[in-house]
Design a protein around this motif. Structure first.
Motif, PDB file in Angstrom:
ATOM      1  N   ALA A   1       0.834  -1.210   0.000  1.00 24.64           N
ATOM      2  CA  ALA A   1       0.000   0.000   0.000  1.00 24.64           C
ATOM      3  C   ALA A   1       0.865   1.256   0.000  1.00 24.64           C
ATOM      4  O   ALA A   1       0.582   2.227  -0.713  1.00 24.64           O
ATOM      5  N   ALA A   2       1.932   1.250   0.814  1.00 21.79           N
ATOM      6  CA  ALA A   2       2.831   2.408   0.877  1.00 21.79           C
ATOM      7  C   ALA A   2       3.529   2.621  -0.464  1.00 21.79           C
ATOM      8  O   ALA A   2       3.725   3.762  -0.907  1.00 21.79           O
ATOM      9  N   LEU A   3       3.883   1.515  -1.133  1.00 19.39           N
ATOM     10  CA  LEU A   3       4.567   1.607  -2.419  1.00 19.39           C
ATOM     11  C   LEU A   3       3.643   2.198  -3.489  1.00 19.39           C
ATOM     12  O   LEU A   3       4.035   3.112  -4.234  1.00 19.39           O
ATOM     13  N   VAL A   4       2.418   1.701  -3.544  1.00 21.17           N
ATOM     14  CA  VAL A   4       1.456   2.214  -4.526  1.00 21.17           C
ATOM     15  C   VAL A   4       1.136   3.678  -4.250  1.00 21.17           C
ATOM     16  O   VAL A   4       1.014   4.492  -5.172  1.00 21.17           O
ATOM     17  N   THR A   5       1.006   4.025  -2.959  1.00 22.60           N
ATOM     18  CA  THR A   5       0.732   5.424  -2.604  1.00 22.60           C
ATOM     19  C   THR A   5       1.866   6.339  -3.049  1.00 22.60           C
ATOM     20  O   THR A   5       1.633   7.420  -3.606  1.00 22.60           O
ATOM     21  N   GLY A   6       3.106   5.905  -2.832  1.00 20.65           N
ATOM     22  CA  GLY A   6       4.251   6.702  -3.258  1.00 20.65           C
ATOM     23  C   GLY A   6       4.281   6.879  -4.766  1.00 20.65           C
ATOM     24  O   GLY A   6       4.561   7.976  -5.277  1.00 20.65           O
ATOM     25  N   PHE A   7       3.981   5.804  -5.489  1.00 20.38           N
ATOM     26  CA  PHE A   7       3.937   5.871  -6.948  1.00 20.38           C
ATOM     27  C   PHE A   7       2.858   6.853  -7.415  1.00 20.38           C
ATOM     28  O   PHE A   7       3.095   7.686  -8.298  1.00 20.38           O
ATOM     29  N   ARG A   8       1.687   6.767  -6.815  1.00 21.01           N
ATOM     30  CA  ARG A   8       0.596   7.658  -7.223  1.00 21.01           C
ATOM     31  C   ARG A   8       0.911   9.117  -6.913  1.00 21.01           C
ATOM     32  O   ARG A   8       0.508  10.021  -7.658  1.00 21.01           O
ATOM     33  N   ARG A   9       1.621   9.360  -5.835  1.00 22.35           N
ATOM     34  CA  ARG A   9       2.012  10.742  -5.522  1.00 22.35           C
ATOM     35  C   ARG A   9       2.934  11.288  -6.604  1.00 22.35           C
ATOM     36  O   ARG A   9       2.825  12.456  -6.995  1.00 22.35           O
TER      37      ARG A   9
ATOM     38  N   LEU B   1      10.963  12.190 -11.072  1.00 27.56           N
ATOM     39  CA  LEU B   1      10.398  12.052  -9.720  1.00 27.56           C
ATOM     40  C   LEU B   1      10.575  10.635  -9.182  1.00 27.56           C
ATOM     41  O   LEU B   1      10.895  10.445  -8.003  1.00 27.56           O
ATOM     42  N   VAL B   2      10.364   9.637 -10.032  1.00 26.96           N
ATOM     43  CA  VAL B   2      10.535   8.244  -9.596  1.00 26.96           C
ATOM     44  C   VAL B   2      11.996   7.964  -9.269  1.00 26.96           C
ATOM     45  O   VAL B   2      12.309   7.252  -8.298  1.00 26.96           O
ATOM     46  N   ALA B   3      12.910   8.547 -10.058  1.00 24.11           N
ATOM     47  CA  ALA B   3      14.340   8.372  -9.776  1.00 24.11           C
ATOM     48  C   ALA B   3      14.689   8.979  -8.419  1.00 24.11           C
ATOM     49  O   ALA B   3      15.445   8.379  -7.632  1.00 24.11           O
ATOM     50  N   GLU B   4      14.149  10.166  -8.120  1.00 26.46           N
ATOM     51  CA  GLU B   4      14.394  10.798  -6.823  1.00 26.46           C
ATOM     52  C   GLU B   4      13.801   9.967  -5.686  1.00 26.46           C
ATOM     53  O   GLU B   4      14.413   9.811  -4.621  1.00 26.46           O
ATOM     54  N   TRP B   5      12.623   9.431  -5.912  1.00 26.71           N
ATOM     55  CA  TRP B   5      11.952   8.582  -4.910  1.00 26.71           C
ATOM     56  C   TRP B   5      12.773   7.337  -4.637  1.00 26.71           C
ATOM     57  O   TRP B   5      12.960   6.940  -3.476  1.00 26.71           O
ATOM     58  N   ASN B   6      13.287   6.729  -5.683  1.00 23.75           N
ATOM     59  CA  ASN B   6      14.111   5.531  -5.516  1.00 23.75           C
ATOM     60  C   ASN B   6      15.399   5.847  -4.754  1.00 23.75           C
ATOM     61  O   ASN B   6      15.835   5.088  -3.880  1.00 23.75           O
ATOM     62  N   ALA B   7      16.010   6.995  -5.090  1.00 21.13           N
ATOM     63  CA  ALA B   7      17.271   7.368  -4.449  1.00 21.13           C
ATOM     64  C   ALA B   7      17.104   7.611  -2.958  1.00 21.13           C
ATOM     65  O   ALA B   7      18.038   7.398  -2.169  1.00 21.13           O
ATOM     66  N   ALA B   8      15.918   8.030  -2.540  1.00 24.96           N
ATOM     67  CA  ALA B   8      15.681   8.344  -1.130  1.00 24.96           C
ATOM     68  C   ALA B   8      15.219   7.125  -0.338  1.00 24.96           C
ATOM     69  O   ALA B   8      14.959   7.232   0.865  1.00 24.96           O
ATOM     70  N   SER B   9      15.127   5.945  -0.994  1.00 25.27           N
ATOM     71  CA  SER B   9      14.621   4.755  -0.323  1.00 25.27           C
ATOM     72  C   SER B   9      15.668   3.642  -0.318  1.00 25.27           C
ATOM     73  O   SER B   9      16.511   3.556  -1.214  1.00 25.27           O
ATOM     74  N   SER B  10      15.595   2.782   0.702  1.00 26.93           N
ATOM     75  CA  SER B  10      16.507   1.650   0.804  1.00 26.93           C
ATOM     76  C   SER B  10      15.957   0.401   0.117  1.00 26.93           C
ATOM     77  O   SER B  10      16.653  -0.612   0.019  1.00 26.93           O
ATOM     78  N   ARG B  11      14.712   0.462  -0.363  1.00 26.90           N
ATOM     79  CA  ARG B  11      14.113  -0.700  -1.017  1.00 26.90           C
ATOM     80  C   ARG B  11      14.663  -0.838  -2.430  1.00 26.90           C
ATOM     81  O   ARG B  11      15.392   0.016  -2.933  1.00 26.90           O
ATOM     82  N   ASP B  12      14.287  -1.943  -3.093  1.00 21.25           N
ATOM     83  CA  ASP B  12      14.659  -2.121  -4.497  1.00 21.25           C
ATOM     84  C   ASP B  12      14.010  -1.025  -5.335  1.00 21.25           C
ATOM     85  O   ASP B  12      12.860  -0.633  -5.079  1.00 21.25           O
ATOM     86  N   PRO B  13      14.709  -0.524  -6.339  1.00 22.40           N
ATOM     87  CA  PRO B  13      14.158   0.573  -7.146  1.00 22.40           C
ATOM     88  C   PRO B  13      12.854   0.181  -7.831  1.00 22.40           C
ATOM     89  O   PRO B  13      12.681  -0.944  -8.289  1.00 22.40           O
ATOM     90  N   VAL B  14      11.944   1.135  -7.890  1.00 24.00           N
ATOM     91  CA  VAL B  14      10.690   0.956  -8.613  1.00 24.00           C
ATOM     92  C   VAL B  14      10.926   1.325 -10.073  1.00 24.00           C
ATOM     93  O   VAL B  14      11.524   2.363 -10.377  1.00 24.00           O
TER      94      VAL B  14
END
Length: 338
Positions: free
Chosen positions: A182-190, A238-251
């Motif tokens: 849910a958190a992942l989908v919410t981040g993507f939609r933002r 925006l997705v690249a910035e989101w990925n860079a700020a997270s420790s999870r696997d890149p979206v």
């Protein structure tokens, strides 16, 4: 009296179109006038020193008869508003409590105005729940398509379409807990919402981990295709910035952009309205997004979209001329130049 005289035209405007309520308001006006006339006569006698005359006028019951008629009319008006909008009575009582003992006539009119305002607010809230935020106010104003009124009937419109999808969400859902998904989908939609907002796009709908964004709606725009390309570029960033700020696997995402003639409009009844964009251009954009998986490219764009956007040839390279899935004719598609 001045206060009530000022409120009555407002109430009349709010009730316009309701034959029954207009008839009651027509009866209410002379009843109020007669009540105030009786009060004026009583006060005049008292001020002239004729206390007995004033008391006799009160005991005659003329004022009570008029007040009973006013109450009857107002209660009938309230009863009809109850049928139209459940739950308003609680708000009307709050208004009466704030006003205090005051004039019964004034309180009744103010309560009716509050009811009408609440009903309008509820209708606008319903529009906002089911329509894109950019379109709900326009539908309220009416007018032509560019002002939102034509949305009810719909029309053909040249628009640019961007289909977006989040890659690997099914695998993620199988491995992660629901909260993480849910958190992942919410981040993507933002990210999608921000990119659309910054580039002039209207989000037609979110579909799970996908989205359909439209450009050139409701106002027709010559630069709709350029807006769609700018959206794709901004969303990638925006997705690249989101990925860079997270420790999870890149979206990873896929974006397909096309432009052409579509049908644009609002369908459904007042209980549930839905903004929709239909046409072959929408299907092509979806096919382009699906093709990003085949070619391993984040964004694929049609030749029509590049021509409409007057994009520089050096920014894009031809990826394929093969027919899209479900098609037979050759279809040139382009990806960003390295």
């Amino acid at each position: 009296q001045a206060r009530i005289a000022a409120e009555l035209p407002v109430l009349e405007a709010e009730l316009r179109g309701s034959t029954a309520q207009e008839a009651r308001l027509k009866d209410l006006r002379p009843a109020i006038a007669r009540k105030f006339a009786e009060l004026d006569r009583t006060l005049a006698l008292d001020r002239a020193g004729d206390r007995e005359g004033a008391l006799a006028l009160v005991r005659a019951g003329e004022g009570k008869t008029e007040m009973d008629e006013i109450r009857r009319i107002i209660e009938a008006m309230r009863a009809q508003e109850d049928d139209l909008l459940m739950g308003y009575q609680r708000h009307a009582h709050r208004i009466e409590a704030m006003v205090g003992i005051g004039s019964v006539v004034s309180v009744g009119i103010m309560a009716l105005l509050a009811v009408l305002a609440l009903r309008e607010a509820a209708r606008r809230a319903a529009l906002s729940r089911f329509l894109p935020a950019e379109l709900a106010p326009l539908l309220e104003r009416g007018g032509g398509m560019d002002q939102g009124g034509g949305l009810r009937l719909g029309e053909r419109r040249h628009a640019a379409i961007a289909f977006v999808d989040m890659r690997g969400s099914t695998t993620i859902a199988e491995r992660a807990d629901p909260e993480t998904v849910a958190a992942l989908v919410t981040g993507f939609r933002r990210c999608v919402a921000q990119a659309a907002r910054e580039t002039g796009g209207v989000i037609d709908k979110f579909m799970g981990d996908g989205a359909l964004v439209v450009f050139g709606v409701p106002e027709a725009r010559r630069d709709a295709a350029a807006q769609a390309l700018a959206f794709a570029d901004r969303l990638e960033g925006l997705v690249a910035e989101w990925n860079a700020a997270s420790s999870r696997d890149p979206v990873r995402i896929g974006i397909g952009v096309h432009c052409g003639e579509v049908f644009v409009g609002v369908v459904g009844d007042d209980d549930r309205l839905e903004f929709t964009v239909l046409g072959d251009a929408v299907n092509v954009a979806a096919r382009l997004e699906q093709a990003t998986k085949t070619f391993g490219i984040t964004t694929l764009v049609s030749q029509a979209a590049l021509h409409a956007a007057r994009a520089s040839g050096g920014e894009w390279r031809e990826v394929s001329r093969s027919p899209l899935r479900g098609r037979q004719e050759a279809f040139p598609i382009y990806g960003r130049a390295a």
